[in-house]
Design a protein around this motif. Structure first.
Motif, mmCIF file in Angstrom:
data_model
loop_
_atom_site.group_PDB
_atom_site.id
_atom_site.type_symbol
_atom_site.label_atom_id
_atom_site.label_comp_id
_atom_site.label_asym_id
_atom_site.label_seq_id
_atom_site.Cartn_x
_atom_site.Cartn_y
_atom_site.Cartn_z
ATOM 1 N N VAL A 98 19.279 -0.484 22.933
ATOM 2 C CA VAL A 98 19.674 -1.454 21.906
ATOM 3 C C VAL A 98 20.408 -0.712 20.793
ATOM 4 C CG1 VAL A 98 18.842 -3.089 20.169
ATOM 5 C CG2 VAL A 98 17.720 -2.968 22.415
ATOM 6 N N LYS A 99 21.599 -1.189 20.448
ATOM 7 C CA LYS A 99 22.371 -0.573 19.371
ATOM 8 C C LYS A 99 22.221 -1.360 18.078
ATOM 9 C CE LYS A 99 26.982 1.027 18.047
ATOM 10 N NZ LYS A 99 28.433 1.062 18.396
ATOM 11 N N THR A 100 22.540 -2.656 18.112
ATOM 12 C CA THR A 100 22.399 -3.483 16.907
ATOM 13 C C THR A 100 21.698 -4.792 17.247
ATOM 14 O OG1 THR A 100 24.581 -4.489 17.235
ATOM 15 C CG2 THR A 100 24.468 -2.537 15.824
ATOM 16 N N THR A 101 21.085 -5.372 16.259
ATOM 17 C CA THR A 101 20.359 -6.633 16.422
ATOM 18 C C THR A 101 20.687 -7.568 15.261
ATOM 19 O OG1 THR A 101 18.433 -5.765 15.210
ATOM 20 C CG2 THR A 101 18.427 -5.506 17.612
ATOM 21 N N GLU A 102 20.295 -8.812 15.419
ATOM 22 C CA GLU A 102 20.420 -9.782 14.325
ATOM 23 C C GLU A 102 19.173 -10.641 14.289
ATOM 24 O OE1 GLU A 102 23.438 -13.275 12.660
ATOM 25 O OE2 GLU A 102 24.200 -11.665 13.941
ATOM 26 N N ILE A 103 18.694 -10.911 13.084
ATOM 27 C CA ILE A 103 17.513 -11.750 12.872
ATOM 28 C C ILE A 103 17.996 -13.074 12.283
ATOM 29 C CG2 ILE A 103 15.244 -11.916 11.777
ATOM 30 C CD1 ILE A 103 15.291 -8.859 11.479
ATOM 31 N N ILE A 104 17.852 -14.156 13.060
ATOM 32 C CA ILE A 104 18.441 -15.447 12.697
ATOM 33 C C ILE A 104 17.336 -16.436 12.331
ATOM 34 C CG2 ILE A 104 19.889 -17.356 13.501
ATOM 35 C CD1 ILE A 104 21.025 -15.331 15.585
ATOM 36 N N PRO A 105 17.331 -16.961 11.106
ATOM 37 C CA PRO A 105 16.278 -17.906 10.705
ATOM 38 C C PRO A 105 16.507 -19.293 11.297
ATOM 39 C CG PRO A 105 17.858 -17.636 8.923
ATOM 40 C CD PRO A 105 18.278 -16.682 10.009
ATOM 41 N N TYR A 106 15.417 -19.959 11.609
ATOM 42 C CA TYR A 106 15.522 -21.378 11.981
ATOM 43 C C TYR A 106 15.916 -22.196 10.759
ATOM 44 C CZ TYR A 106 13.107 -20.841 16.522
ATOM 45 O OH TYR A 106 12.746 -20.503 17.794
ATOM 46 N N ALA A 107 15.262 -21.921 9.625
ATOM 47 C CA ALA A 107 15.517 -22.679 8.397
ATOM 48 C C ALA A 107 16.936 -22.418 7.904
ATOM 49 C CB ALA A 107 14.501 -22.294 7.320
ATOM 50 N N ARG A 108 17.630 -23.472 7.520
ATOM 51 C CA ARG A 108 19.008 -23.327 7.071
ATOM 52 C C ARG A 108 19.106 -22.780 5.651
ATOM 53 N NH1 ARG A 108 20.667 -29.290 8.644
ATOM 54 N NH2 ARG A 108 18.412 -29.496 8.337
ATOM 55 N N ASN A 109 18.041 -22.895 4.871
ATOM 56 C CA ASN A 109 18.009 -22.321 3.530
ATOM 57 C C ASN A 109 16.548 -22.039 3.166
ATOM 58 O OD1 ASN A 109 16.830 -24.781 2.194
ATOM 59 N ND2 ASN A 109 18.803 -25.663 2.802
ATOM 60 N N THR A 110 16.335 -21.460 2.019
ATOM 61 C CA THR A 110 14.979 -21.088 1.588
ATOM 62 C C THR A 110 14.532 -21.895 0.368
ATOM 63 O OG1 THR A 110 15.935 -19.277 0.295
ATOM 64 C CG2 THR A 110 15.142 -18.754 2.526
#
Length: 611
Positions: free
Chosen positions: A110-122
């Motif tokens: 694995v070189k790079t990753t991304e963490i993607i939220p379900y919630a569109r905002n906080t």
């Protein structure tokens, strides 16, 4: 059954449909306001996974998705899903590096990753929740950025060649995540929603954490592939000083299974070694001392845990030869004495034990004295053999036991001895299959020797970086076959950096590991108030004045020594003043050491929930 030709090593069977299904190696991920669409590229182009961002459901669809206006990224695999304070996050692989091939199967890091939220905002979070959620995301980023996660779409990296080749056909017909060895699947917790859903289980991509290097070599007009795979265990995983010894289930800290693979045209060989912390209850918590005290914990369960550990090891590997490289004096000596006592009391006929005080025997850089240790154990190494099978699937030999090597950290001294055992075994294999002559060694071939030494030195550095925060010590010997002044200087630097990391950074790193592995799981109510979140406490900024004061005082001492004052008396007074300030600040620092050491905030909750 041949690993080289059998398709069951390239895919898993869907038990409902009865046909083989590979783990897809490329996807398009579409981010829409209400959903996340993951669409594999390839022959099944219409098939896609839909994640409902509001209801958090995951479904497989067989019609073309409507992705108008979506943000799109290309991904190489799904690491899994984790719940933080703001809700679930999808973790994906955004780029990879090809490491090499094993029996025609491509292996990647694995070189790079991304963490993607379900919630569109906080907007649904209060100020405390926002703060703690960001801190949890930082923990995950630290774990993911170690860059030592490996995977394959077609090859089960969690098992050795011997386990793969000697398992039943039913074993090979199950999905990767179901047949994978739980000890080494670092994203097992993150993939639970995929592994529990039969329609999408084939998308679950197991990751191992550790080290892999694969090289193609040509010797005497013979081409072959040489590789080393180290698999770090997920049980009692953590950082050097916070995770030591054994637990009640017989799991030990820093357990690593290392497999050496040699693949020729008509045969493939495998040789396995293990390492792991001294298998009794002991600790060595950081306290600003350079070498914190090693303490054997008073317990009536030492023998119970010891037996559990080796019963499990015997199931996996057969006979066990324990090589202890710890000192025979001081605190290490007492720990080693406990280890020997447990071995002798256990009266386990499957166990052997060898004491070798590495630092005493090799004092003055006399590493040639390791031949004393080798002479004591080579008969057992020959007896345990290695695993080898021919292209037609015929098993030629099987490995019937392993050497379990440890020092205090299971890093530096352990690496040296494991490299020596691996070298001797590789030479035997190359001689047997007529790659080199019986009177030759690996060192007879500069190109081969260079690759072998550097792969094992890189393995040492990587495992050490993952556990202790720095590269390994003594790797100059592994790379060159001798110790050097530059190697000693590098060891000094690494030792200093270990001190810094272990005292001031490893608490945060330990929390990240426990969060990633699911040892600690965030509740839905966490963070509504500061008291409801275990990471709410931080080191007071006033204590940061201490190291700054020491640095300034030391600098002023040096300046006053080098630059004369108007009188000798005045110069002495200035030096004494700054010297006393250094001493008093050091004293206060050690009085306040428990407030300065970066301790894990989540680990206390992990321990209490498992006790």
């Amino acid at each position: 059954m041949s690993i080289i030709n059998d398709l069951s090593f390239r895919s898993s069977i869907d038990n409902d449909s009865g046909h083989y299904q590979n783990i897809p190696d490329k996807y398009s991920l579409y981010s829409l306001p209400d959903s996340l669409i993951i669409q594999p590229l390839g022959p099944n182009g219409k098939e896609f996974i839909a994640i409902d961002r509001a209801h958090e459901t995951i479904q497989l669809h067989n019609t073309s998705p409507n992705v108008n206006g979506a943000r799109v990224i290309s991904i190489d695999g799904i690491i899994g899903i984790i719940n933080l304070i703001s809700g679930p996050y999808l973790i994906v692989i955004t780029s990879k590096i090809h490491v090499g091939d094993i029996n025609g199967h491509e292996i990647y890091r694995v070189k790079t990753t991304e963490i993607i939220p379900y919630a569109r905002n906080t907007s649904h979070l209060n100020e405390y929740q926002l703060k703690y959620n960001e801190k949890y995301l930082s923990m995950l980023a630290v774990v993911l950025h170690t860059e030592s996660f490996y995977f394959s779409y077609t090859y089960d990296l969690t098992h050795t060649l011997q386990r793969l080749q000697t398992s039943s056909p039913n074993f090979h017909s199950t999905p990767f995540i179901e047949r994978a060895d739980d000890r080494f699947v670092w994203n097992h917790y993150l993939l639970r929603q995929f592994s529990n859903n039969r329609s999408i289980i084939r998308f679950a991509l197991p990751l191992i954490h550790g080290f892999i290097a694969i090289s193609k070599l040509d010797i005497n007009e013979n081409s072959f592939t040489y590789g080393v795979i180290s698999r770090r265990s997920t049980y009692r995983a953590g950082t050097r000083l916070f995770i030591r010894g054994i637990d009640n289930d017989g799991k030990v800290a820093n357990f690593v299974e290392t497999e050496q693979i040699l693949q020729l045209d008509d045969v493939a060989c495998s040789y396995v070694q293990t390492r792991g912390s001294v298998p009794c209850f002991w600790s060595q918590l950081p306290n600003l001392h350079y070498k914190p005290k090693v303490t054997v914990t008073p317990s009536n369960n030492h023998m119970t845990a010891f037996r559990k550990h080796f019963e499990e090891q015997e199931c996996y590997y057969g006979r066990q030869f324990c090589i202890s490289l710890t000192n025979h004096h001081g605190a290490e000596g007492r720990l080693n004495a406990k280890y020997r006592e447990l071995y002798e009391t256990s009266e386990n006929s499957y166990l052997k034990f060898e004491d070798f005080d590495f630092h005493k025997e090799c004092a003055g850089m006399r590493y040639d004295r390791l031949s004393i240790l080798l002479a004591r154990i080579i008969a057992d190494q020959d007896d345990y053999k290695y695993f080898a099978f021919a292209k037609d699937g015929t098993v030629q030999t099987q490995q019937t036991g392993v050497f379990r090597t440890n020092c205090i950290d299971c890093l530096d001294r352990t690496n040296v001895v494991q490299t020596l055992l691996a070298k001797r075994m590789l030479e035997q294999q190359l001689q047997r299959y007529n790659i080199i002559k019986y009177n030759e060694t690996i060192d007879s071939y500069e190109h081969l020797s260079h690759h072998f030494k550097n792969i094992w030195a890189d393995n040492a550095d990587t495992i050490s970086l993952e556990y202790a925060g720095t590269g390994a010590l003594k790797t100059d010997y592994t790379r060159t076959g001798k110790r050097s002044t530059m190697g000693l200087l590098q060891d000094g630097y690494n030792s200093l950096m270990r001190y810094v990391f272990n005292n001031f950074y490893d608490g945060f790193r330990q929390d990240g590991i426990d969060l990633f592995l699911g040892n600690y799981q965030i509740s839905s109510e966490e963070g509504r108030t500061p008291e409801s979140c275990p990471i709410n406490k931080e080191i007071s900024r006033k204590y940061l004045v201490l190291p700054v004061t020491i640095l300034i005082a030391f600098s002023m001492c040096v300046i006053n020594v080098l630059i004369p004052a108007p009188s000798f008396r005045e110069q002495v007074i200035r030096i004494l003043f700054w010297g006393l300030l250094i001493i008093s600040t050091f004293a206060y620092t050690f009085i306040s050491k428990h407030k300065l050491v970066d301790v894990p905030r989540l680990y206390a909750h992990v321990k209490s929930s498992s006790s």
